[in-house]
Structure formats: C-alpha cells, structure tokens
Write an enzyme that holds these catalytic residues in place. Sequence first.
Site, PDB file in Angstrom:
ATOM      1  N   TRP A 132      14.825  36.210   7.078  1.00  0.00           N
ATOM      2  CA  TRP A 132      14.540  35.060   6.388  1.00  0.00           C
ATOM      3  C   TRP A 132      14.402  33.720   7.164  1.00  0.00           C
ATOM      4  CZ3 TRP A 132      18.312  31.695   3.194  1.00  0.00           C
ATOM      5  CH2 TRP A 132      17.814  31.234   2.230  1.00  0.00           C
ATOM      6  N   ASP A 212      24.420  39.643   3.919  1.00  0.00           N
ATOM      7  CA  ASP A 212      23.781  38.704   3.068  1.00  0.00           C
ATOM      8  C   ASP A 212      23.439  39.836   1.672  1.00  0.00           C
ATOM      9  OD1 ASP A 212      22.287  37.053   1.529  1.00  0.00           O
ATOM     10  OD2 ASP A 212      21.099  36.313   3.039  1.00  0.00           O
ATOM     11  N   LYS A 247      18.449  36.007  -8.242  1.00  0.00           N
ATOM     12  CA  LYS A 247      17.498  36.744  -8.524  1.00  0.00           C
ATOM     13  C   LYS A 247      17.868  37.571  -9.595  1.00  0.00           C
ATOM     14  CE  LYS A 247      16.282  35.362  -4.713  1.00  0.00           C
ATOM     15  NZ  LYS A 247      15.221  34.666  -3.849  1.00  0.00           N
TER      16      LYS A 247
HETATM   17  C1  LMR Z   1      12.386  33.704  -0.471  1.00  0.00           C
HETATM   18  O1  LMR Z   1      12.721  34.313   0.386  1.00  0.00           O
HETATM   19  O2  LMR Z   1      11.282  33.355  -0.999  1.00  0.00           O
HETATM   20  C2  LMR Z   1      13.587  33.259  -1.480  1.00  0.00           C
HETATM   21  O3  LMR Z   1      14.684  33.634  -0.967  1.00  0.00           O
HETATM   22  C3  LMR Z   1      13.399  31.754  -1.965  1.00  0.00           C
HETATM   23  C4  LMR Z   1      14.008  31.025  -0.802  1.00  0.00           C
HETATM   24  O4  LMR Z   1      14.775  30.026  -1.162  1.00  0.00           O
HETATM   25  O5  LMR Z   1      13.293  30.936   0.295  1.00  0.00           O
END
Ligand code: LMR
Length: 399
Positions: A132, A212, A247
């Site tokens: 991420w 996570d 979520k």
């Molecule tokens: C995402 O990856 O789209 C979600 O976790 C929202 C975010 O805060 O990025």
Amino acid sequence: MKHFNAVARVPGDPILGLMEAYRADPNPAKLDLGVGVYKDAQGLTPIPRAVKLAEQRLIDSETTKTYVGGHGDAAFGSLLATLVLGKGSPLLADGRAGATQTPGGTGALRLAGDFIAHCLPHRTIWLSDPTWPIHETLFTEAGLRVKHYPYVGRDNRLDVEAMIAALSHVPAGDVVLLHACCHNPTGFDLDQDDWRRVLEVIKARELLPLIDFAYQGFGDGLEEDAFAVRLFAEALPELLITSSCSKNFGLYRERTGALIVCAHDAEKLTDVRSQLASLARNLWSTPPAHGAAVVATILGDAELKALWQDELDAMRRRVAELRVGLVQALEPHGLHQRFAHIARQRGMFSYTGLTADQVARLRDEFSVYLVGSGRANVAGIDANRIDDLAKAIATVCAT
Ligand code: LMR
C-alpha cells in the site's frame, strides 16, 4: 515577507485523488474501482444495519462527550483484541496483549511507526514489494528506514520463495510488515504453509513482525482471516498488530482502529503501553470516540454482533461473486486466462496486470477508475455493467 513563498506544491494522493476525479466525472456510466471501499448493488457504500442500530442506541444513551483517554475506549479495546486474537487467546488471559485505540488503521500504523522510531531505534522496517503506497510514506515520515522484500514480481505472480530468501537475510531485530489477508494492492495472499515458513524465518532471524490487519472478514471469514495473526501471536514473544474497523464495520470516515501489542509478559506490556499513550498524546491526544463506541456496542451485544456478521458475510460473498463474474465476462474476449487470478483471490483488491497507459485509457475513454499501478477494487464493480467493463478492458488490452 511572504512566509509561504518557498512552499512547493506536491501531487495529490494517488488513491484519495481518484475519489475526487471520479466524483467530478459527469459520465453517468462511470465506474469507480479506485479507492478501497465496499459498494453494494446500487453502487453505494452502505452503513451496515448493525451500525445504524448501535448508533441509535448510543444517541439515546450517551451522557458525555468528555475525552476517552490515551488508549481510548477500554471496552472497545478489549472486544477488538478478542476479535483479532480469538476468544480463548492465552495472551488475553495472561494480560500479555492490549489494544490502543487509534484513528483508523492508518493511525495504528503511524503509532507503530513512531513507537519503533522512539523505542527501538536503528531498526529498518521491511515492506512487501509492492505494498500500500501509504506504508512507504508513513514509515518514512515516522523517521524509519524503509526497505523491501520481494512479494509479487513483474510477471504478476506471488513469489514466496523470493520473499523467504530475502527475509532470511534481514538483520536481526528489524521489523517486517506483513499483510494478514487481502493483500493491498495485489490481492495475493500467503497460504497457511507459507505463513508457517515465514514464521520460522522470523523466529530464526529474531525479527519483529508488524501485521497489518485491515480486512478481517473480507477474505475467507472473521476467524479464518485471523490465522496468521493468531499463529504468530502464540509462537512469538512479541508482536505488533494494526487492526482497522473501516471496511468490516463500514466505518471508514469514523476513523476507528487499534494498535494491538503482544508482549512477553504483562509488566512489559504496561511499559510499552505507557510509551504508546505518550506518543499518541503528541499525535492526536486522544482518539475519536464515536466509531469505537459503535464497534463496542455491536461486539458487546449478541444480537447486533450476529446481524453484523451476517452483513459482513454478505459483503464478502458479493465481492467473491464479482471476482468470478468479471473473469467470466472476459471469456468472450479471450482474456479469462490472463485475468484468472482475479477469481482465485480474496478481498477487495487485485493487481490486474494492466499497465499505467491502459489504466489511463480506461479512465479517459470509459470513465473506469483504477489506481495507476493497475490495482482494481473489485468491490466497486457494478454487476449490471460487468460486460461493459470487460469490453472496456478488452479494448485497452487489444491495442
Ligand atoms: C485503499 O487502499 O484504497 C484504502 O485503504 C483507502 C486508503 O486510505 O488508501
């Protein structure tokens, strides 16, 4: 003097920026497969009924808006830690695990980052490649050195061997961030044997895992998704877990989450928690109350909990059906093999393997929004328009 003259403009957030671009797009046929939020058959991100009922109860019964304290709502912390670690967890029975309430999972990650930077100096944090994007920036902002272990290669396949080989050379004491389930952004998860192998490396190298856990209940189920967390919690003396209620409770904007710490004994847990409260005081002082109160109300009431679990099951089933539906819809275009992994994965996200140019064409020519990396939020698919989506994908893949 113009104090702000030297302030440069930075690009908008790659994920949240998509939300704005999508909202501004006048095309009625637009599709949002960008930001990771669940959408129902009407294209709405619903408030679960269990949440609405809990909120109603809270409105009627709430008597104060005073601060909730450094670790947040104690009932929320205890109920969430039980949801994550399991009802019979020996760690909870022994007072070796505790939750500190945070503004969302992101707040939990930032608190973990600050804790590592302040209390475990000179440790590098190792992230999956890819991960991420906010993992990258958040830990850097917290002052940590960030490095990567291979996870999904250019061929868009999970490479467990490369991951394990890389982890086997991580210096003792470093921190390794792992995604418990529904890997964001790729959708590729470790199986149970893989997790056991990763655990052995973590033990052998004396690494500290930070897990996570943002999608509990979106993979295979609330209990099933906790497999790795519980395996690690029982086998290791120390562990950090970030849990998000965004979520699974649909509480995105209420910013509800926790950093759960497992320590080797109750005394050490108290030491660590004292640091967390002190660090949190300098970040957000005390966490926002509402979302945590909602979660505590639901998890503390058998009827509301059962309703919430049913609603979560329905969300998970719908995403799984959309995954299969998309691959089927790609079949007439001869693309089902290429995208077959989407049907096998779990959770909201899949790395489609589409290039940045193809993603740009999907947006510009079809008003279909994906993250530039090719990540699709499968939960954003409109089942009634799945054939149009498949056609759009086929068009950008053909040229
Ligand atoms: C995402 O990856 O789209 C979600 O976790 C929202 C975010 O805060 O990025």
